[in-house]
Structure formats: C-alpha cells, structure tokens
Design a protein around this motif. Structure first.
Motif, PDB file in Angstrom:
ATOM      1  N   ALA A 109      34.466  47.121  29.657  1.00  0.00           N
ATOM      2  CA  ALA A 109      35.967  47.736  29.573  1.00  0.00           C
ATOM      3  C   ALA A 109      36.427  48.008  30.512  1.00  0.00           C
ATOM      4  CB  ALA A 109      35.899  48.929  27.890  1.00  0.00           C
ATOM      5  N   ASP A 110      35.640  49.293  30.758  1.00  0.00           N
ATOM      6  CA  ASP A 110      36.192  49.562  31.828  1.00  0.00           C
ATOM      7  C   ASP A 110      36.896  48.887  33.414  1.00  0.00           C
ATOM      8  OD1 ASP A 110      33.575  49.200  33.042  1.00  0.00           O
ATOM      9  OD2 ASP A 110      33.570  50.861  33.990  1.00  0.00           O
ATOM     10  N   ALA A 111      36.206  47.948  33.223  1.00  0.00           N
ATOM     11  CA  ALA A 111      36.806  46.926  34.410  1.00  0.00           C
ATOM     12  C   ALA A 111      37.825  45.923  34.098  1.00  0.00           C
ATOM     13  CB  ALA A 111      34.928  45.536  34.879  1.00  0.00           C
ATOM     14  N   SER A 112      37.156  45.898  32.792  1.00  0.00           N
ATOM     15  CA  SER A 112      38.391  44.911  31.833  1.00  0.00           C
ATOM     16  C   SER A 112      40.135  45.205  31.469  1.00  0.00           C
ATOM     17  CB  SER A 112      38.046  44.639  30.554  1.00  0.00           C
ATOM     18  OG  SER A 112      39.675  44.256  30.029  1.00  0.00           O
ATOM     19  N   ALA A 113      39.719  46.961  32.140  1.00  0.00           N
ATOM     20  CA  ALA A 113      40.624  47.706  32.143  1.00  0.00           C
ATOM     21  C   ALA A 113      41.606  48.095  33.282  1.00  0.00           C
ATOM     22  CB  ALA A 113      40.945  48.957  31.878  1.00  0.00           C
ATOM     23  N   LEU A 114      41.152  47.818  34.719  1.00  0.00           N
ATOM     24  CA  LEU A 114      41.281  47.834  35.636  1.00  0.00           C
ATOM     25  C   LEU A 114      41.416  46.222  35.823  1.00  0.00           C
ATOM     26  CD1 LEU A 114      38.244  49.036  37.923  1.00  0.00           C
ATOM     27  CD2 LEU A 114      40.150  49.590  38.256  1.00  0.00           C
ATOM     28  N   ALA A 115      41.084  45.272  35.730  1.00  0.00           N
ATOM     29  CA  ALA A 115      41.360  43.529  35.759  1.00  0.00           C
ATOM     30  C   ALA A 115      43.465  43.275  34.978  1.00  0.00           C
ATOM     31  CB  ALA A 115      40.839  43.045  35.369  1.00  0.00           C
ATOM     32  N   GLU A 116      43.158  44.390  34.011  1.00  0.00           N
ATOM     33  CA  GLU A 116      44.628  43.885  33.207  1.00  0.00           C
ATOM     34  C   GLU A 116      45.341  44.370  34.393  1.00  0.00           C
ATOM     35  OE1 GLU A 116      45.631  43.112  31.016  1.00  0.00           O
ATOM     36  OE2 GLU A 116      43.712  42.291  29.925  1.00  0.00           O
ATOM     37  N   LYS A 117      44.991  46.179  35.316  1.00  0.00           N
ATOM     38  CA  LYS A 117      46.359  46.745  36.148  1.00  0.00           C
ATOM     39  C   LYS A 117      46.419  46.007  36.881  1.00  0.00           C
ATOM     40  CE  LYS A 117      45.697  51.210  34.697  1.00  0.00           C
ATOM     41  NZ  LYS A 117      44.795  52.683  34.667  1.00  0.00           N
ATOM     42  N   LEU A 118      45.611  45.459  38.524  1.00  0.00           N
ATOM     43  CA  LEU A 118      45.909  44.158  38.829  1.00  0.00           C
ATOM     44  C   LEU A 118      46.433  43.147  39.317  1.00  0.00           C
ATOM     45  CD1 LEU A 118      44.337  44.546  41.902  1.00  0.00           C
ATOM     46  CD2 LEU A 118      42.262  42.823  41.178  1.00  0.00           C
ATOM     47  N   TRP A 119      45.858  42.847  37.638  1.00  0.00           N
ATOM     48  CA  TRP A 119      46.841  41.433  37.624  1.00  0.00           C
ATOM     49  C   TRP A 119      48.611  41.533  37.511  1.00  0.00           C
ATOM     50  CZ3 TRP A 119      46.744  37.022  38.862  1.00  0.00           C
ATOM     51  CH2 TRP A 119      47.849  36.050  38.095  1.00  0.00           C
ATOM     52  N   ALA A 120      48.486  42.947  36.637  1.00  0.00           N
ATOM     53  CA  ALA A 120      50.318  43.237  36.526  1.00  0.00           C
ATOM     54  C   ALA A 120      50.551  43.530  37.921  1.00  0.00           C
ATOM     55  CB  ALA A 120      50.059  44.457  35.846  1.00  0.00           C
TER      56      ALA A 120
END
Length: 279
Positions: A109-120
């Motif tokens: 989940a922590d990596a997924s949250a970073l991935a969302e921000k990185l894609w934005a």
C-alpha cells in the motif's frame, strides 16, 4: 543494505534477463511495436487497442481534451479518436500504460500511494512539456510529451521491486532514487526500446543542466519539470517541494512576458491533458 549494490544488482537483472510484464503491459508494448511500422494501418491499431480497455479510454479522453479538441467537438468512438490524436500519440499513450502499470496492484500500500503521486507528477510534466515544445523550444510536441511520460520510469520500476528489497521504502527512499535513477533508468529505457532521442532527453534530465536559452528536447523536459506545480514524491529538495530554479531565473531563460503568457493561456490545456493522461 548498500544502495549502490542494490541498484547495480537490479540494473544487471534488467540488462541480462529483461523484464516480466503483466498481460496489460505486454499488450501495450505490442501496440507500441506495431506503431513503429510506417505502413501500420489505423484499422489494425484500433482493433488491437480495443483489447486494452485502459488504453482505449485514455485515447478517447485525450482526443476530447482541449489540446486535441479546441472547438469542443466531442467524439466517442475509438477509431475517430485515434485519427484525431495521431498514431505517434497513441504510441506515447501505450508507453504511458507501461510506465503506470509497471508498479501495479500487487505492490504494498505504501508503494502504491507513492506510485499514484508519481503518476500525477509525470502526467503534468508530460502535458507541460508538450506545451513548452510548441511555444518555447519549437520542437515536436508529441516527442516532448513522450519524454515526460517516461522520465520517472526508474522510480516506477523500483516501486514495483520494493517487495524484493524490504526496507527500501523507509524515510530515505527519496535519497535512494536520487542516487540510483540513472543506474536503473538507462538499462530500463534500452530494454523498453525507447527511441534514442527520448533517452537523450531523459539523460539531460538526470544531469539536471538546463541550457540557456532552452533549445533541446532535454531542455524542454527539464523546463517542464521546473515549472510543474505537482511535486514528485521521489525527489529530495531543500524546500521540500518540486524542483525549482525560481521564477526569476526561468524568466531570464525564456522571457517574463512569454512565460506569463504561456502559463496563463496553456493552463486549461495542461490541466485537460494531465487529467486525460492519468490512469
């Protein structure tokens, strides 16, 4: 855990053994390879794209964005959308699927949250790069958008490998990215068959040297990064925000009036583009 050893090991694995992708990413790569053929027909592309619902939806969304639809004539069929944005842009969107889904649903989940921000962040940089290429550096806007899409690909890949290297998502993760981006990114872009001009632009981004005045594709990407209001979650900055040389220096590079005009006139276009590019 030694950061340099981890990065070298991951880079060696990419170079020697390639990469294993989920089904959706393999299909996106197949579409990208099809589009490399100069004799590729739009009907064949549309037929293959229909099998990838995420890519199909993004193509239609992008075709209806302000950048590609300034007169508000909306379309809702895939073939017309492909015809409107062009095959080069479809290829860019196929790479967007690869980059975004590289850190897929199976990561913590922590990596997924970073991935969302990185894609934005990546989507906004890509949109800005397209506008800046057209208005400032007078280069191919679609190539600039492509460079923006893939410039953080090393971060996405490292997030996808976070389960294999427990502990890397600690407080110093951003420092890891800063020191290992090129080590992982160079073999990754080669394995993904990213065009040489795009790889050169990303290499300029890693160097961090913005030419005066900005003239190259790499300068365009760096300038978009500097102006992006959506910070990357993976880069350490003194002020805690996105990378910035300060408005005064950027105004010296391209002119205060031109910069203000670009930012004001392109705001709707950038917002529309970045929204369409978000997966």
């Amino acid at each position: 855990m030694d950061k340099a050893q981890v990065f070298s090991a991951i880079a060696a694995q990419i170079s020697e053994h390639g990469m294993v992708f989920p089904t959706s990413v393999r299909l996106a790569l197949r579409i990208r390879d099809m589009l490399a053929d100069p004799d590729c027909h739009i009907d064949a592309v549309a037929k293959l794209v229909q099998a990838e619902p995420v890519l199909s939806a993004r193509i239609v969304a992008l075709a209806n964005s302000v950048a590609y639809n300034p007169y508000g004539r909306e379309i809702d069929d895939l073939r017309s959308a492909i015809a409107r944005i062009g095959l080069a842009t479809v290829r860019t969107l196929a790479m967007a699927v690869v980059a975004r889904q590289m850190a897929g649903n199976s990561i913590p989940a922590d990596a997924s949250a970073l991935a969302e921000k990185l894609w934005a962040h990546s989507a906004h940089v890509a949109a800005l790069a397209r506008v800046l290429a057209r208005r400032v550096t007078r280069l191919d806007p679609e190539a600039a958008m492509f460079a923006g899409i893939v410039h953080e690909v090393a971060g996405f890949y490292l997030l996808s490998r976070s389960q294999d290297y427990p502990g890397i998502l600690g407080d110093d993760f951003a420092e890891w990215i800063e020191s290992g981006e090129r080590t992982i990114g160079e073999p990754l872009l080669r394995v993904l068959n990213v065009p040489e001009n795009i790889r050169a632009a990303v290499d300029t981004y890693w160097d961090g040297y913005l030419g005066m005045p900005p003239a190259t594709l790499g300068d365009t990407l760096l300038l978009a990064e500097e102006l992006c209001p959506v910070p990357s979650p993976l880069h350490v900055r003194v002020d805690g925000g996105s990378p910035s040389r300060g408005s005064a220096e950027i105004e010296l590079l391209i002119g205060e009036e031109l910069l203000t005009e670009i930012l004001e006139e392109s705001r709707r276009e950038v917002d529309s583009l970045s929204d369409a590019l978000r997966f």
